[in-house]
Design a protein around this motif. Sequence first.
Motif, mmCIF file in Angstrom:
data_model
loop_
_atom_site.group_PDB
_atom_site.id
_atom_site.type_symbol
_atom_site.label_atom_id
_atom_site.label_comp_id
_atom_site.label_asym_id
_atom_site.label_seq_id
_atom_site.Cartn_x
_atom_site.Cartn_y
_atom_site.Cartn_z
ATOM 1 N N THR A 179 66.734 35.622 44.134
ATOM 2 C CA THR A 179 66.410 34.215 44.104
ATOM 3 C C THR A 179 66.790 33.686 42.723
ATOM 4 O O THR A 179 67.102 34.469 41.826
ATOM 5 C CB THR A 179 64.909 33.989 44.414
ATOM 6 N N SER A 180 66.768 32.378 42.556
ATOM 7 C CA SER A 180 67.092 31.850 41.229
ATOM 8 C C SER A 180 65.962 32.237 40.272
ATOM 9 O O SER A 180 64.804 32.345 40.669
ATOM 10 C CB SER A 180 67.249 30.333 41.278
ATOM 11 N N SER A 181 66.309 32.464 39.010
ATOM 12 C CA SER A 181 65.300 32.916 38.050
ATOM 13 C C SER A 181 64.219 31.853 37.833
ATOM 14 O O SER A 181 63.075 32.165 37.557
ATOM 15 C CB SER A 181 65.972 33.267 36.723
ATOM 16 N N LYS A 182 64.627 30.608 37.992
ATOM 17 C CA LYS A 182 63.676 29.507 37.858
ATOM 18 C C LYS A 182 62.601 29.614 38.936
ATOM 19 O O LYS A 182 61.418 29.508 38.662
ATOM 20 C CB LYS A 182 64.434 28.194 38.028
ATOM 21 N N ARG A 183 63.052 29.860 40.164
ATOM 22 C CA ARG A 183 62.115 29.973 41.280
ATOM 23 C C ARG A 183 61.216 31.199 41.075
ATOM 24 O O ARG A 183 60.018 31.154 41.363
ATOM 25 C CB ARG A 183 62.881 30.074 42.594
ATOM 26 N N ALA A 184 61.811 32.262 40.548
ATOM 27 C CA ALA A 184 61.040 33.491 40.297
ATOM 28 C C ALA A 184 59.947 33.221 39.273
ATOM 29 O O ALA A 184 58.817 33.695 39.401
ATOM 30 C CB ALA A 184 61.967 34.592 39.812
ATOM 31 N N LEU A 185 60.286 32.435 38.277
ATOM 32 C CA LEU A 185 59.321 32.082 37.242
ATOM 33 C C LEU A 185 58.179 31.269 37.850
ATOM 34 O O LEU A 185 56.998 31.501 37.563
ATOM 35 C CB LEU A 185 60.022 31.289 36.136
ATOM 36 N N ILE A 186 58.549 30.315 38.714
ATOM 37 C CA ILE A 186 57.534 29.478 39.355
ATOM 38 C C ILE A 186 56.616 30.322 40.237
ATOM 39 O O ILE A 186 55.395 30.187 40.187
ATOM 40 C CB ILE A 186 58.209 28.332 40.161
ATOM 41 N N LEU A 187 57.215 31.232 41.019
ATOM 42 C CA LEU A 187 56.400 32.111 41.874
ATOM 43 C C LEU A 187 55.421 32.937 41.039
ATOM 44 O O LEU A 187 54.272 33.143 41.422
ATOM 45 C CB LEU A 187 57.305 33.054 42.685
ATOM 46 N N SER A 188 55.886 33.365 39.863
ATOM 47 C CA SER A 188 55.018 34.154 38.982
ATOM 48 C C SER A 188 53.887 33.296 38.436
ATOM 49 O O SER A 188 52.732 33.726 38.374
ATOM 50 C CB SER A 188 55.822 34.725 37.817
ATOM 51 N N MET A 189 54.231 32.065 38.045
ATOM 52 C CA MET A 189 53.221 31.190 37.457
ATOM 53 C C MET A 189 52.183 30.767 38.486
ATOM 54 O O MET A 189 51.026 30.517 38.148
ATOM 55 C CB MET A 189 53.889 29.966 36.827
ATOM 56 N N THR A 244 63.538 39.293 35.357
ATOM 57 C CA THR A 244 64.731 39.744 36.101
ATOM 58 C C THR A 244 64.324 40.405 37.407
ATOM 59 O O THR A 244 65.119 40.506 38.326
ATOM 60 C CB THR A 244 65.559 40.743 35.277
ATOM 61 N N VAL A 245 63.075 40.868 37.455
ATOM 62 C CA VAL A 245 62.545 41.465 38.689
ATOM 63 C C VAL A 245 61.122 40.969 38.880
ATOM 64 O O VAL A 245 60.329 40.969 37.933
ATOM 65 C CB VAL A 245 62.519 43.011 38.606
ATOM 66 N N ILE A 246 60.811 40.506 40.089
ATOM 67 C CA ILE A 246 59.416 40.172 40.405
ATOM 68 C C ILE A 246 59.007 40.927 41.667
ATOM 69 O O ILE A 246 59.854 41.296 42.481
ATOM 70 C CB ILE A 246 59.185 38.648 40.626
ATOM 71 N N LYS A 247 57.709 41.125 41.787
ATOM 72 C CA LYS A 247 57.178 41.788 42.982
ATOM 73 C C LYS A 247 56.210 40.819 43.652
ATOM 74 O O LYS A 247 55.310 40.277 43.001
ATOM 75 C CB LYS A 247 56.453 43.065 42.579
ATOM 76 N N ALA A 280 53.618 36.080 42.693
ATOM 77 C CA ALA A 280 54.412 37.275 42.390
ATOM 78 C C ALA A 280 54.065 37.758 40.998
ATOM 79 O O ALA A 280 53.565 37.004 40.157
ATOM 80 C CB ALA A 280 55.902 36.956 42.480
ATOM 81 N N GLU A 281 54.366 39.018 40.780
ATOM 82 C CA GLU A 281 54.102 39.616 39.477
ATOM 83 C C GLU A 281 55.444 39.932 38.811
ATOM 84 O O GLU A 281 56.267 40.623 39.406
ATOM 85 C CB GLU A 281 53.310 40.910 39.717
ATOM 86 N N PRO A 282 55.679 39.390 37.625
ATOM 87 C CA PRO A 282 56.942 39.712 36.957
ATOM 88 C C PRO A 282 56.916 41.152 36.454
ATOM 89 O O PRO A 282 55.916 41.585 35.890
ATOM 90 C CB PRO A 282 57.004 38.718 35.800
ATOM 91 N N LEU A 283 57.987 41.882 36.716
ATOM 92 C CA LEU A 283 58.003 43.302 36.329
ATOM 93 C C LEU A 283 58.945 43.601 35.176
ATOM 94 O O LEU A 283 58.692 44.491 34.381
ATOM 95 C CB LEU A 283 58.417 44.166 37.528
ATOM 96 N N GLU A 284 60.067 42.884 35.135
ATOM 97 C CA GLU A 284 61.076 43.191 34.121
ATOM 98 C C GLU A 284 61.566 41.908 33.471
ATOM 99 O O GLU A 284 61.670 40.863 34.117
ATOM 100 C CB GLU A 284 62.289 43.898 34.764
ATOM 101 N N PHE A 285 61.897 42.037 32.188
ATOM 102 C CA PHE A 285 62.488 40.925 31.439
ATOM 103 C C PHE A 285 63.639 41.493 30.623
ATOM 104 O O PHE A 285 63.636 42.685 30.305
ATOM 105 C CB PHE A 285 61.462 40.316 30.482
#
Length: 175
Positions: free
Chosen positions: A19-29, A54-57, A33-38
């Motif tokens: 997914t786009s990293s922006k969306r991944a960030l939003i999902l984490s916030m 770079t990776v979310i779960k 989702a839990e961010p695993l790697e940066f």
Amino acid sequence: MEHLRTLVLNSTFEPLQFTSSKRALILSMLGKAEPLEFDGFYIRTPTKSFRLPTVIKLNRFIKRPFRSYVSFSKKNVLRRDNHTCQYCGHRGPELTIDHVIPRSQNGGSTWDNVVTACRKCNLKKGNRTKEESGMKLVSRPGRPKFLFHSSLPDQTPASHLKSWAKYMPRVYIKL
Ligand SMILES: [Zn+2]
């Protein structure tokens, strides 16, 4: 930043999609989702900066979306095998598809019976099984669970690829 992608894992750590990293960030916030790697990429607003994962779960298990089933085709066999001959490890263009159990011996065109082979190995093996021809496979073929997403932008940073490789089975990612 628009070209950055994040690998999304299911709650079981199984890769699902990019997914786009922006969306991944939003999902984490949002706590979905839990961010695993940066790997050092940030997104900055006038007042704050956020590390892009770079990776979310995902926190909740989701049933595998239909599109992540990989259809059987020559192109996808080549991608599964990372464009590498499964007998000698040769990489490059002009690769062929080999039936591990030859078609003449009722070997099917299926994920577990078809591998990438260079011309030389394919010729050497001919219409024989690998035992008959004394050849060995470098890995056991099977249906891939996940393939390198064809829409992944070319400018994807190497550090991203590296952080993904940990979570993805060997061949589905080009390093
Ligand atoms: Zn070969």
